[in-house]
Motif scaffolding. Structure first.
Motif, short mmCIF file in Angstrom:
data_model
loop_
_atom_site.label_atom_id
_atom_site.label_comp_id
_atom_site.label_asym_id
_atom_site.label_seq_id
_atom_site.Cartn_x
_atom_site.Cartn_y
_atom_site.Cartn_z
N ASN A 6 -10.44 -22.93 -5.43
CA ASN A 6 -9.17 -23.25 -5.69
C ASN A 6 -9.03 -22.18 -5.77
O ASN A 6 -6.87 -21.71 -6.12
CB ASN A 6 -9.06 -24.36 -6.18
N ALA A 7 -9.88 -21.08 -6.35
CA ALA A 7 -8.80 -19.89 -7.43
C ALA A 7 -8.36 -18.59 -5.62
O ALA A 7 -8.06 -17.72 -5.75
CB ALA A 7 -9.32 -19.32 -8.02
N GLU A 8 -9.52 -19.47 -4.66
CA GLU A 8 -9.20 -18.10 -3.51
C GLU A 8 -7.72 -18.28 -3.13
O GLU A 8 -6.51 -16.98 -2.43
CB GLU A 8 -9.79 -19.25 -2.33
N LEU A 9 -6.54 -19.08 -2.50
CA LEU A 9 -5.16 -19.48 -2.31
C LEU A 9 -4.78 -18.40 -3.55
O LEU A 9 -3.74 -16.96 -2.28
CB LEU A 9 -4.71 -20.08 -2.10
N GLY A 10 -4.73 -18.72 -4.85
CA GLY A 10 -3.83 -17.37 -5.71
C GLY A 10 -4.74 -15.69 -5.52
O GLY A 10 -3.75 -14.77 -5.64
N PHE A 50 -8.36 -24.27 -12.61
CA PHE A 50 -7.86 -25.31 -12.28
C PHE A 50 -9.75 -25.96 -12.36
O PHE A 50 -10.43 -26.59 -11.19
CB PHE A 50 -7.16 -26.12 -11.31
N SER A 51 -9.77 -26.18 -13.66
CA SER A 51 -10.73 -26.88 -14.28
C SER A 51 -11.52 -28.47 -13.78
O SER A 51 -12.66 -28.43 -13.16
CB SER A 51 -11.23 -25.90 -15.81
N ARG A 52 -10.69 -28.86 -14.11
CA ARG A 52 -10.34 -30.76 -13.72
C ARG A 52 -10.99 -30.25 -12.07
O ARG A 52 -11.64 -31.04 -11.36
CB ARG A 52 -9.62 -30.96 -14.11
N GLN A 70 -21.57 -17.50 -18.35
CA GLN A 70 -20.56 -17.59 -19.71
C GLN A 70 -19.03 -17.33 -19.13
O GLN A 70 -18.98 -16.41 -18.55
CB GLN A 70 -21.49 -17.31 -20.66
N ARG A 71 -18.15 -18.46 -20.08
CA ARG A 71 -17.13 -18.16 -19.89
C ARG A 71 -17.26 -16.66 -20.85
O ARG A 71 -17.45 -16.51 -22.04
CB ARG A 71 -15.89 -19.08 -20.90
N ASP A 72 -15.69 -15.84 -20.30
CA ASP A 72 -15.91 -14.26 -20.56
C ASP A 72 -14.13 -14.40 -21.77
O ASP A 72 -13.93 -14.07 -22.59
CB ASP A 72 -15.86 -13.09 -19.69
N THR A 73 -13.66 -15.06 -20.45
CA THR A 73 -12.44 -14.51 -20.96
C THR A 73 -11.37 -15.90 -20.34
O THR A 73 -11.86 -16.14 -18.99
CB THR A 73 -11.40 -13.40 -20.83
N THR A 74 -10.36 -16.43 -20.69
CA THR A 74 -9.50 -17.53 -20.28
C THR A 74 -8.41 -16.83 -20.30
O THR A 74 -7.30 -16.57 -21.50
CB THR A 74 -9.77 -18.44 -20.51
N PHE A 75 -7.18 -16.89 -19.45
CA PHE A 75 -5.81 -17.30 -19.68
C PHE A 75 -4.74 -18.17 -18.61
O PHE A 75 -5.76 -18.59 -18.21
CB PHE A 75 -5.27 -15.65 -18.45
N SER A 76 -3.76 -18.33 -20.19
CA SER A 76 -3.23 -19.83 -20.33
C SER A 76 -2.32 -19.91 -18.76
O SER A 76 -2.49 -18.89 -18.71
CB SER A 76 -2.89 -19.55 -21.65
N GLU A 83 -4.87 -22.31 -15.74
CA GLU A 83 -5.82 -21.43 -16.82
C GLU A 83 -6.16 -20.72 -15.45
O GLU A 83 -7.31 -20.91 -14.83
CB GLU A 83 -6.17 -21.76 -17.56
N ILE A 84 -6.70 -19.39 -15.43
CA ILE A 84 -7.13 -18.59 -14.40
C ILE A 84 -8.57 -18.50 -16.07
O ILE A 84 -8.70 -18.46 -17.50
CB ILE A 84 -6.56 -17.42 -14.03
N THR A 85 -9.85 -18.74 -15.69
CA THR A 85 -10.82 -17.76 -15.93
C THR A 85 -11.79 -17.07 -15.39
O THR A 85 -12.08 -17.49 -14.24
CB THR A 85 -11.69 -19.53 -16.83
#
Length: 94
Positions: A6-10, A50-52, A70-76, A83-85
């Motif tokens: 779902n990160a595709e649309l943004g 949208f991790s959930r 591995q998680r590198d950075t997460t933007f609130s 959030e964007i990971t």
């Protein structure tokens, strides 16, 4: 860079605001096998949001990320768990 689920649309929304849009450096995927089959390069990255929703809609991708990335950075975010990971591939070779 992989743009997952779902990160595709943004990402597409904001990419089209670039002149010209640089879509060549992004791979849009909703397939865990595509993430797993990619060469484990040092610069391999993936973007999720949208991790959930990712866990519910794409459980295979969620497992792949949690196992081999591995998680590198997460933007609130201002909306729920939007959030964007940014993920980095584990065991990457140079």
């Amino acid at each position: 860079m992989f743009v997952v689920g779902n990160a595709e649309l943004g990402m597409k929304y904001y990419l089209w605001r670039m002149h010209p849009p640089d879509t060549a450096s992004f791979i849009f995927t909703r397939d865990a096998a595509q993430l797993n089959a990619s060469p484990p390069l040092a610069n391999a990255r993936a973007i999720t949001t949208f991790s959930r929703a990712l866990r519910i809609e794409y459980p295979a991708i969620d497992r792949e990320l949690r196992t081999n990335w591995q998680r590198d950075t997460t933007f609130s975010a201002t909306v729920g768990d939007g959030e964007i990971t940014v993920w980095t591939r584990k065991h990457a070779s140079p």
